[in-house]
Structures are given as C-alpha cells and as structure tokens.
Design a protein around this motif. Structure first.
Motif, PDB file in Angstrom:
ATOM      1  N   ALA A  60     -48.482 -11.288  74.181  1.00 19.85           N
ATOM      2  CA  ALA A  60     -49.338 -11.981  73.202  1.00 19.85           C
ATOM      3  C   ALA A  60     -48.730 -12.062  71.795  1.00 19.85           C
ATOM      4  N   PHE A  61     -47.737 -11.230  71.495  1.00 15.69           N
ATOM      5  CA  PHE A  61     -47.218 -11.170  70.122  1.00 15.69           C
ATOM      6  C   PHE A  61     -45.687 -11.306  70.090  1.00 15.69           C
ATOM      7  N   GLY A  62     -45.203 -11.926  68.994  1.00 18.33           N
ATOM      8  CA  GLY A  62     -43.756 -12.019  68.790  1.00 18.33           C
ATOM      9  C   GLY A  62     -43.209 -10.788  68.089  1.00 18.33           C
ATOM     10  N   VAL A  63     -44.062 -10.124  67.301  1.00 15.56           N
ATOM     11  CA  VAL A  63     -43.676  -8.899  66.592  1.00 15.56           C
ATOM     12  C   VAL A  63     -44.841  -7.920  66.644  1.00 15.56           C
ATOM     13  N   VAL A  64     -44.526  -6.652  66.880  1.00 17.50           N
ATOM     14  CA  VAL A  64     -45.498  -5.565  66.719  1.00 17.50           C
ATOM     15  C   VAL A  64     -44.917  -4.616  65.673  1.00 17.50           C
ATOM     16  N   THR A  65     -45.749  -4.216  64.713  1.00 16.31           N
ATOM     17  CA  THR A  65     -45.304  -3.262  63.690  1.00 16.31           C
ATOM     18  C   THR A  65     -46.080  -1.952  63.834  1.00 16.31           C
ATOM     19  N   CYS A  66     -45.443  -0.870  63.419  1.00 17.92           N
ATOM     20  CA  CYS A  66     -46.116   0.434  63.438  1.00 17.92           C
ATOM     21  C   CYS A  66     -45.432   1.297  62.381  1.00 17.92           C
ATOM     22  N   ARG A  67     -46.120   1.524  61.271  1.00 21.30           N
ATOM     23  CA  ARG A  67     -45.473   2.192  60.125  1.00 21.30           C
ATOM     24  C   ARG A  67     -46.140   3.537  59.824  1.00 21.30           C
ATOM     25  N   ILE A  68     -45.347   4.579  59.821  1.00 19.78           N
ATOM     26  CA  ILE A  68     -45.757   5.954  59.442  1.00 19.78           C
ATOM     27  C   ILE A  68     -47.011   6.393  60.212  1.00 19.78           C
ATOM     28  N   ALA A  69     -46.987   6.257  61.519  1.00 18.42           N
ATOM     29  CA  ALA A  69     -48.176   6.600  62.305  1.00 18.42           C
ATOM     30  C   ALA A  69     -47.848   7.247  63.649  1.00 18.42           C
ATOM     31  N   ALA A  70     -46.667   6.983  64.214  1.00 19.10           N
ATOM     32  CA  ALA A  70     -46.395   7.430  65.586  1.00 19.10           C
ATOM     33  C   ALA A  70     -46.418   8.956  65.713  1.00 19.10           C
ATOM     34  N   HIS A  71     -46.224   9.670  64.611  1.00 15.65           N
ATOM     35  CA  HIS A  71     -46.276  11.141  64.695  1.00 15.65           C
ATOM     36  C   HIS A  71     -47.699  11.650  64.969  1.00 15.65           C
ATOM     37  N   HIS A  72     -48.667  10.741  65.010  1.00 14.82           N
ATOM     38  CA  HIS A  72     -50.044  11.116  65.365  1.00 14.82           C
ATOM     39  C   HIS A  72     -50.357  10.845  66.836  1.00 14.82           C
ATOM     40  N   PHE A  73     -49.476  10.104  67.511  1.00 15.29           N
ATOM     41  CA  PHE A  73     -49.795   9.726  68.891  1.00 15.29           C
ATOM     42  C   PHE A  73     -49.622  10.950  69.796  1.00 15.29           C
ATOM     43  N   PRO A  74     -50.613  11.197  70.681  1.00 14.91           N
ATOM     44  CA  PRO A  74     -50.506  12.385  71.531  1.00 14.91           C
ATOM     45  C   PRO A  74     -49.276  12.345  72.419  1.00 14.91           C
ATOM     46  N   GLU A  75     -48.921  11.127  72.880  1.00 16.46           N
ATOM     47  CA  GLU A  75     -47.686  10.960  73.658  1.00 16.46           C
ATOM     48  C   GLU A  75     -47.050   9.647  73.246  1.00 16.46           C
ATOM     49  N   LEU A  76     -45.746   9.685  73.021  1.00 16.81           N
ATOM     50  CA  LEU A  76     -45.094   8.485  72.501  1.00 16.81           C
ATOM     51  C   LEU A  76     -44.842   7.426  73.584  1.00 16.81           C
ATOM     52  N   LEU A  77     -44.384   7.854  74.759  1.00 19.79           N
ATOM     53  CA  LEU A  77     -43.956   6.863  75.757  1.00 19.79           C
ATOM     54  C   LEU A  77     -45.080   5.933  76.219  1.00 19.79           C
ATOM     55  N   PRO A  78     -46.299   6.444  76.539  1.00 22.44           N
ATOM     56  CA  PRO A  78     -47.361   5.500  76.935  1.00 22.44           C
ATOM     57  C   PRO A  78     -47.678   4.492  75.826  1.00 22.44           C
ATOM     58  N   ALA A  79     -47.605   4.945  74.572  1.00 19.55           N
ATOM     59  CA  ALA A  79     -47.868   4.025  73.457  1.00 19.55           C
ATOM     60  C   ALA A  79     -46.780   2.948  73.408  1.00 19.55           C
ATOM     61  N   LEU A  80     -45.532   3.345  73.598  1.00 22.41           N
ATOM     62  CA  LEU A  80     -44.433   2.364  73.554  1.00 22.41           C
ATOM     63  C   LEU A  80     -44.526   1.392  74.727  1.00 22.41           C
ATOM     64  N   ARG A  81     -45.019   1.866  75.854  1.00 23.50           N
ATOM     65  CA  ARG A  81     -45.182   0.952  77.009  1.00 23.50           C
ATOM     66  C   ARG A  81     -46.233  -0.112  76.703  1.00 23.50           C
ATOM     67  N   GLN A  82     -47.292   0.299  75.977  1.00 15.96           N
ATOM     68  CA  GLN A  82     -48.303  -0.673  75.551  1.00 15.96           C
ATOM     69  C   GLN A  82     -47.698  -1.700  74.608  1.00 15.96           C
ATOM     70  N   VAL A  83     -46.884  -1.222  73.669  1.00 15.33           N
ATOM     71  CA  VAL A  83     -46.230  -2.130  72.718  1.00 15.33           C
ATOM     72  C   VAL A  83     -45.367  -3.136  73.479  1.00 15.33           C
ATOM     73  N   ALA A  84     -44.554  -2.629  74.420  1.00 14.70           N
ATOM     74  CA  ALA A  84     -43.669  -3.517  75.179  1.00 14.70           C
ATOM     75  C   ALA A  84     -44.478  -4.541  75.976  1.00 14.70           C
ATOM     76  N   ARG A  85     -45.615  -4.105  76.514  1.00 14.63           N
ATOM     77  CA  ARG A  85     -46.440  -5.008  77.333  1.00 14.63           C
ATOM     78  C   ARG A  85     -46.965  -6.181  76.507  1.00 14.63           C
ATOM     79  N   VAL A  86     -47.404  -5.911  75.264  1.00 13.25           N
ATOM     80  CA  VAL A  86     -48.020  -6.996  74.474  1.00 13.25           C
ATOM     81  C   VAL A  86     -46.989  -7.833  73.715  1.00 13.25           C
ATOM     82  N   LEU A  87     -45.707  -7.419  73.754  1.00 14.60           N
ATOM     83  CA  LEU A  87     -44.649  -8.221  73.132  1.00 14.60           C
ATOM     84  C   LEU A  87     -44.154  -9.274  74.117  1.00 14.60           C
ATOM     85  N   ARG A  88     -43.834 -10.464  73.596  1.00 17.18           N
ATOM     86  CA  ARG A  88     -43.207 -11.455  74.492  1.00 17.18           C
ATOM     87  C   ARG A  88     -41.745 -11.048  74.709  1.00 17.18           C
TER      88      ARG A  88
END
Ligand code: SAM
Length: 258
Positions: free
Chosen positions: A109-137
């Motif tokens: 759905a998106f050409g760019v996804v941004t995430c600034r100064i926040a990933a250190h709060h995610f309980p697990e990084l890899l599932p979050a990155l998989r979501q990012v990859a899924r919604v990126l073209r």
C-alpha cells in the motif's frame, strides 16, 4: 511480555504527549533532514509513518507527499499529533491508532514507510519489520532511525539501565549488524546509512518521561558512580557535579523491499 508491555508504552507516552510535541530534538535536526533527503529521492505518493509520536516526521514528509498516514499505538499521543499538525495548517495527514505488529493495510500500500526513534520500544523487532515489508510495494523504502546499540557490552548494559529507569517501556537498542540481519530476514536490503549524534539535555530528557525528583536523583547517582568509561562512551557532561547532558548515536537506514 507483549500486551503488558504495550500497556506500559501507552501509559508512558499517553502522559507525555505534549512534551513530545514540544521536544526540539524531535521537531528537527540532522537526523530528520537525512530521512527527508532520502524520502525526497524516493518520491513516494503514499507514506506511512509508524510510531508517529508527536507527528514531527509525518508533518515534514507531508510537505512533499500527497498522502501521509500517521499511525501510533497511543491514542492520546495520536490526538496530540493531529492537533499539532492541523494547527500548522496541514490537513493532508490521516491519523490511525495502530500497533506496528498489526498494520491494517493491504500488501504494497505504501511507497515509503518511516519509523523514527521508536523501534527500541517494540517488544520484538522482526515481526514489526515483517509488517513494514508487507505494506511496502516492491522496491519501496523503509526509512528508519533508532538509537544505535553500543558494541562494548558494559557500555551497552550501562545505557540500557539508564534508559529503562527513565522509561520502563524501553526494550533495547540494536547494533548495526543486528539491524541489517533483521531487515534482511524481513525481505529488506540496506541501501543507505548514516550515524548522527544527538545530545540529550538531562533535565529535559528525564522530565519528558515524568521521572520523579527522587528517581531522577537516584538515576543521577547511578550515572555518576558508573565506571568512567561508561560516562565517556556517552559523552556525559557535568557542571558542578550535576549531569547536564549526554549524547546518543542514532543509526539511520534506508532499506528497500525486495
Ligand atoms: C519517541 S516517540 C516517536 C517519535 C516520532 N516518531 C518523531 O519522529 O518525532 C515513540 C512512539 O512510539 C509509539 N509506539 C511504541 N510502541 C509502538 C507499537 N508497538 N506500535 C505503534 N506505536 C508504538 C509510542 O506510542 C510513541 O508515541
């Protein structure tokens, strides 16, 4: 850990929304300029800003992007970001309460996804990155900035303790090699990178997370009693025996979807 942790995130940030809107270090800096320069070259018509916080990154991308969606787990934070961005006369940003672990968008759905100064709060990084990859073209870019994990284990343990005492929703900061591996595992390849130093003014940094005077004094003692090498690693500056500031290194990456 996950649901309890996310409740902690909401508690921490829900009560600090205005402080994040006002934060000069979030509003501007070489770090944000670098992400914007990368974003401009990508020329996406739809940008998703995850963990938007006070909305400074979403606002900056809205200057050259037709559609920006600003998403965050913490609803009071999202409301504050909406009021802040509307107050700047910008009405093209859409706001969505959403957990990075379950982004409610179609694949690509998106050409760019941004995430600034926040990933250190995610309980697990890899599932979050998989979501990012899924919604990126395919070929789309993830522009991410986060606190760079320290290579020296005792310096890393020192700053983790400082961060967790200041903000119990802090999970951990990753080293460059860890970021690269997680991104690869999610189907994202690093194309550009930068490291930028960010000075944290102690009173403002602890105040933004509503650290009590007692806890702040205890944290200050912890820092002052730590090995000098730990204070040096983060350039802790003192004045009359009191902490004035320290410096974090921020890792910025542009990673493109396969
Ligand atoms: C420091 S602020 C982000 C700053 C902002 N990106 C900027 O550029 O100014 C961190 C934000 O991450 C959000 N957050 C933490 N965990 C999240 C998650 N799992 N999903 C979505 N947002 C999350 C918090 O609610 C908070 O608003």
């Amino acid at each position: 850990m996950s649901e309890g942790h996310k409740a902690r995130v909401r508690e921490q940030f829900g009560g600090s929304a205005d402080a994040y809107i006002q934060s000069a270090g979030h509003a501007a800096g070489e770090d944000l300029d670098t992400l914007l320069a990368w974003g401009r070259t990508r020329g996406a018509s739809r940008v998703l800003d995850i963990a938007t916080g006070g909305g400074h990154t979403a606002l900056a991308f809205a200057a050259f992007t037709p559609t920006v969606v600003a998403a965050d787990l913490t609803e009071p934070m999202l409301r504050a970001a909406r009021d802040f961005i509307h107050g700047r006369g910008v009405t093209s940003v859409r706001f969505l309460a959403s957990d990075v672990d379950a982004l409610p968008f179609k694949p690509g759905a998106f050409g760019v996804v941004t995430c600034r100064i926040a990933a250190h709060h995610f309980p697990e990084l890899l599932p979050a990155l998989r979501q990012v990859a899924r919604v990126l073209r395919p070929g789309g870019s993830f522009l991410v900035q986060d606190i760079l994990g320290h290579d020296d284990p005792s310096s890393a343990a020192f700053i983790l303790e400082v961060e967790k005492r200041r903000d119990p929703s802090h999970v951990r900061a990753f080293r460059r090699i860890e970021w690269t591996a997680f991104l690869r595992a999610a189907g994202l390849t690093v194309m550009d990178e930068a490291i930028v130093s960010k000075v944290r003014i102690w009173d403002e940094w602890t105040g933004r997370m509503r650290v009590t005077a007692e806890a702040r004094a205890a944290l200050e003692r912890f820092v002052l009693e730590a090995p000098a090498s730990c204070r040096e690693a983060f350039d802790v500056r003192l004045d009359g025996g009191r902490i004035v500031s320290f410096s974090d290194r921020m890792l910025l990456l542009r990673a493109d979807r396969d």
